[in-house]
Design an enzyme around this catalytic site. Structure first.
Site, PDB file in Angstrom:
ATOM      1  CB  CYS A 322      -0.961   0.002   1.192  1.00 25.42           C
ATOM      2  SG  CYS A 322      -0.138  -0.056   2.797  1.00 25.42           S
ATOM      3  CD  GLU A 356      -3.469  -1.752  -1.458  1.00 22.69           C
ATOM      4  OE1 GLU A 356      -3.069  -2.928  -1.373  1.00 22.69           O
ATOM      5  OE2 GLU A 356      -3.436  -0.954  -0.508  1.00 22.69           O
TER       6      GLU A 356
END
EC number: 2.1.1.-
Length: 366
Positions: A322, A356
């Site tokens: 992330c 992501e």
């Protein structure tokens, strides 16, 4: 996020901008072509949080601009949120507005919804919640029979019916079921989550043997990937997530997955031989585990040095990130032993700078 940031007509441009930024950041690494997975441009978030603003007799949802955090932005509808959240927003305010015990000192409402039509609504208060509130929210629940309600005030959580929803994700035509608990981590963009799971299955399609997973959460990846491997041992520090993972493993009929509650640093220390194996890892059969793949999905801080050294010992690494900056640092640390063979960007958070990233690494030929 401001509600006016959601501009569907600009979706493709913001996606291209993100792709360019990620490519620029990773330019010093040897990477294959980036695979890009786009989100729905609207109604992609299955959860949302709103402040409640009291203005005389008026009551409305508010969001804020980080550059001006004191000025509320009235938010009657929110294009990023699921259609169900948008449907519930005005109905909930109408139901609360004329009930003093529900309205008084209500300062925030959190929505958690699913692709199958479930909703959990959390009402947060700057006052104690008592029996009178409980009776009123029971009536509210009767008016919203498909919803579950939670009340929160300082040091108190009052659950009406239950504090979770059951989500169903469809991955390569197969349905997987997940308990998602209020106030615990789950990916907000269900459509992108399905694409991430399909990608993870694709990059591991030639895998065999066992899987070691760290930061497993509620079993989001563990459960679909279990069919690829003989055994899966997954670790997670959050007690709530571990309990959800164990339930999700059972309801999906997986018999080869074990979850251990343990911090990644402790797992790495034990498996690197720096400390004696704790009883929980011994009971999970880690001594007999022969992982051909390790899956890591760390928080924004990335992997610590001990975990990098641990995963370096395993032939294939599936890394879900992330934070591309800490991902880059970890990839640089692994570059002497492993090479990236698949590389993907998932637009989990449209109209923000967050992305992501998924990479799949294999050990270099000696």
């Amino acid at each position: 996020m401001r509600p006016d940031q959601i501009q569907p007509e600009m979706y493709e441009k913001q996606l291209q901008d993100k792709q360019a930024e990620l490519a620029k950041l990773m330019a010093t690494l040897s990477l294959p072509e980036m695979e890009v997975f786009a989100s729905q441009p609207t109604h992609y978030r299955m959860r949302a949080e709103f402040r409640i603003w009291h203005d005389g007799d008026d009551l409305y949802y508010a969001m804020f601009d980080s550059a001006d955090p004191r000025t509320p932005i009235r938010t009657d509808q929110f294009l990023a949120a699921s259609r169900l959240i948008n449907e519930l927003m005005p109905k909930l305010l109408d139901a609360v507005r004329d009930v003093p015990v529900l309205r008084y000192k209500l300062f925030q409402v959190d929505f958690l919804t699913t692709t199958t039509g479930e909703a959990l609504i959390s009402l947060l208060y700057h006052k104690p919640i008592d029996a009178e509130w409980n009776a009123a929210v029971q009536q509210l629940n009767n008016a919203f029979p498909a919803c579950h309600f939670i009340g929160r005030s300082r040091k108190k959580k009052q659950i009406i019916t239950r504090d979770f929803v059951m989500e169903t994700l469809t991955v390569n035509g197969q349905k997987f079921h997940y308990q998602q608990v209020e106030n615990s981590f789950t990916q907000p963009n269900a459509g992108i989550s399905e694409k991430m799971l399909e990608w993870a299955l694709d990059v591991t399609k030639e895998a065999s043997g066992d899987l070691l997973e760290m930061y497993c959460g509620n079993g989001n990846f563990s459960i679909p990937l279990a069919r690829r491997f003989d055994r899966v041992v997954a670790t997670e520090i959050s007690k709530v997530s571990v309990n959800s993972a164990q339930l999700n493993i059972a309801i999906n009929g997986m018999h080869n997955v074990q979850v251990v509650k343990m911090a990644s640093e402790d797992v790495s220390a034990a498996l690197n031989g720096d400390v004696e194996l704790p009883k929980s890892l011994v009971q999970a059969g880690v001594s007999e585990l022969t992982p051909s793949v390790v899956l890591v999905d760390p928080p924004r801080a990335g992997l610590d040095d001990a975990t990098v050294e641990l995963i370096r010992k395993i032939d294939s690494i599936l890394y879900i990130s992330c934070n591309p900056e800490t991902l880059k640092a970890n990839l640089e640390a692994l570059s002497n032993t492993h090479e990236v063979v698949r590389y993907a960007m998932f637009d989990q958070f449209p109209y923000t700078h967050h992305v992501e990233t998924g990479v799949f690494l294999r050990r270099k030929a000696s």
